[in-house]
Design an enzyme around this catalytic site. Structure first.
Site, PDB file in Angstrom:
ATOM      1  N   LYS A  52       2.741 -11.803   4.909  1.00  0.00           N
ATOM      2  CA  LYS A  52       2.385 -11.529   6.311  1.00  0.00           C
ATOM      3  C   LYS A  52       2.558 -12.797   7.150  1.00  0.00           C
ATOM      4  O   LYS A  52       3.057 -12.748   8.272  1.00  0.00           O
ATOM      5  CB  LYS A  52       0.951 -10.986   6.388  1.00  0.00           C
ATOM      6  CG  LYS A  52       0.875  -9.536   5.928  1.00  0.00           C
ATOM      7  CD  LYS A  52      -0.517  -9.031   5.627  1.00  0.00           C
ATOM      8  CE  LYS A  52      -0.438  -7.643   4.993  1.00  0.00           C
ATOM      9  NZ  LYS A  52      -1.696  -7.128   4.494  1.00  0.00           N
ATOM     10  N   GLN A  96      -7.747  -8.626   4.716  1.00  0.00           N
ATOM     11  CA  GLN A  96      -7.034  -8.114   3.547  1.00  0.00           C
ATOM     12  C   GLN A  96      -7.993  -7.374   2.611  1.00  0.00           C
ATOM     13  O   GLN A  96      -9.053  -7.881   2.263  1.00  0.00           O
ATOM     14  CB  GLN A  96      -6.349  -9.286   2.816  1.00  0.00           C
ATOM     15  CG  GLN A  96      -5.443  -8.886   1.673  1.00  0.00           C
ATOM     16  CD  GLN A  96      -4.221  -8.086   2.118  1.00  0.00           C
ATOM     17  OE1 GLN A  96      -3.709  -8.267   3.212  1.00  0.00           O
ATOM     18  NE2 GLN A  96      -3.751  -7.206   1.265  1.00  0.00           N
ATOM     19  N   ASP A 119      -4.364  -2.953  11.670  1.00  0.00           N
ATOM     20  CA  ASP A 119      -4.210  -2.072  10.505  1.00  0.00           C
ATOM     21  C   ASP A 119      -4.429  -0.605  10.896  1.00  0.00           C
ATOM     22  O   ASP A 119      -4.080   0.297  10.133  1.00  0.00           O
ATOM     23  CB  ASP A 119      -5.277  -2.398   9.447  1.00  0.00           C
ATOM     24  CG  ASP A 119      -4.794  -3.375   8.387  1.00  0.00           C
ATOM     25  OD1 ASP A 119      -3.614  -3.287   8.003  1.00  0.00           O
ATOM     26  OD2 ASP A 119      -5.613  -4.203   7.939  1.00  0.00           O
TER      27      ASP A 119
HETATM   28  N1  GUN Z   1      -4.373  -4.140   1.054  1.00  0.00           N
HETATM   29  C1  GUN Z   1      -3.312  -3.403   0.639  1.00  0.00           C
HETATM   30  N2  GUN Z   1      -2.651  -2.902   1.694  1.00  0.00           N
HETATM   31  C2  GUN Z   1      -3.303  -3.319   2.792  1.00  0.00           C
HETATM   32  C3  GUN Z   1      -3.092  -3.134   4.188  1.00  0.00           C
HETATM   33  O1  GUN Z   1      -2.172  -2.448   4.646  1.00  0.00           O
HETATM   34  N3  GUN Z   1      -4.002  -3.745   5.005  1.00  0.00           N
HETATM   35  C4  GUN Z   1      -5.035  -4.476   4.544  1.00  0.00           C
HETATM   36  N4  GUN Z   1      -5.868  -5.026   5.421  1.00  0.00           N
HETATM   37  N5  GUN Z   1      -5.253  -4.666   3.258  1.00  0.00           N
HETATM   38  C5  GUN Z   1      -4.392  -4.096   2.392  1.00  0.00           C
END
Ligand code: GUN
Length: 284
Positions: A52, A96, A119
């Site tokens: 990211k 996350q 998200d």
């Molecule tokens: N963990 C696995 N996929 C994601 C996601 O799309 N967003 C977040 N915040 N955590 C994750």
């Protein structure tokens, strides 16, 4: 042999469009920022967070990483979320998941400002998805929609089957397909005759979390097959929910794992962050 959908190429194009727009905003003195919060030492989460940050660099966003120790308390994490909610340099906040067991995902997500929730996990954003009035699309389902679009397939009137009913993928995926007038069925572990249902699908989205479960006998001839799975096979090799080797000769389009849906998720996160930033700066 099906056409293989190149998620890396589609994602690169989405990011390039974002980069160009971000550069124009910078020329007007507007900068876009994404805060990424990671708690603990989960190795998979560390890889995701690094990717990211890299994507932010590619598109020209400022990224702010907060790596907190495993023993961080709920109060400490909420204090950070509150600080980021009130920080004008931060347009998007991503915590996350999964969080360490002693922290409740729901409580943390509910405290992220909905207009910074890139998200689209906050109940306000989930509700907006339900009624089709959204600023943010949930990243993985939105990425799937872009991949389907890249094949030139019309969704309206098609039989769309989603396998999996998670809040992050299955449920919002079904909504996005429905908003494009697909006839949508959601399957799950209690579905009686899974093969009979999936064999009707013109568009099949697999988000089950079981390695290579979807073999050719689950797939209609000529279907578009999108594989959201991210599993390890018996040799520890990365693989999807779809048995690619067996399905590739039956589908018209298929996504590989890796290199299909995965790269799209991050591209759509960048898109949401840009949307949030433009909104915060009053840019149309
Ligand atoms: N963990 C696995 N996929 C994601 C996601 O799309 N967003 C977040 N915040 N955590 C994750």
């Amino acid at each position: 042999m099906a056409n293989i959908i190149d998620g890396k190429a589609v994602s690169a194009q989405v990011k390039e469009d974002i980069r160009v727009e971000t550069e124009k905003l910078k020329a007007q003195g507007i900068e876009i920022g994404l805060a990424v919060v990671i708690v603990g030492n989960d190795p998979a989460s560390q890889v995701y967070v690094r990717n990211k940050e890299k994507a932010c660099e590619t598109v020209g966003f400022n990224s702010y990483k907060y790596a907190l120790p495993e023993e961080t308390t709920e109060q400490e994490l909420l204090a950070l979320v509150d600080k980021l909610n009130n920080d004008d340099k931060v347009d998007g906040i991503l915590v996350q998941l999964p969080l360490p067991k002693h922290l409740d995902d729901k409580i943390i997500i509910n405290n992220i400002r909905p207009d910074k929730d890139v998200d689209a996990f906050h109940p306000v954003n989930v509700g907006k998805i339900m009624i089709g009035d959204y600023s943010f699309l949930p990243c993985t389902p939105a990425g799937v929609m872009e991949l389907i679009k890249s094949t030139g397939t019309e969704i309206a009137g098609k039989e769309c089957v989603v396998i999996g009913r998670s809040n992050i993928v299955g449920k919002p995926q079904a909504m996005l397909l429905l908003h494009q007038s697909g006839t949508v069925t959601i399957c799950h572990s209690k579905t009686k005759d899974l093969k009979a249902v999936t064999s009707r699908a013109d568009i099949l989205v697999a988000a089950v979390g079981r390695a290579k479960m979807i073999t050719a006998d689950y797939v209609k001839q000529g279907a578009v097959v999108i594989d959201v799975g991210m599993n390890r096979d018996e040799n520890g090799k990365l693989c999807g929910d779809v048995d690619f080797e067996s399905v590739k000769d039956k589908a018209s389009y298929i996504t590989p794992v890796p290199g299909g849906v995965g790269p799209m998720t991050i591209a759509m996160l960048m898109k949401n962050t840009l949307t949030a930033g433009k909104d915060h700066h009053g840019v149309k």
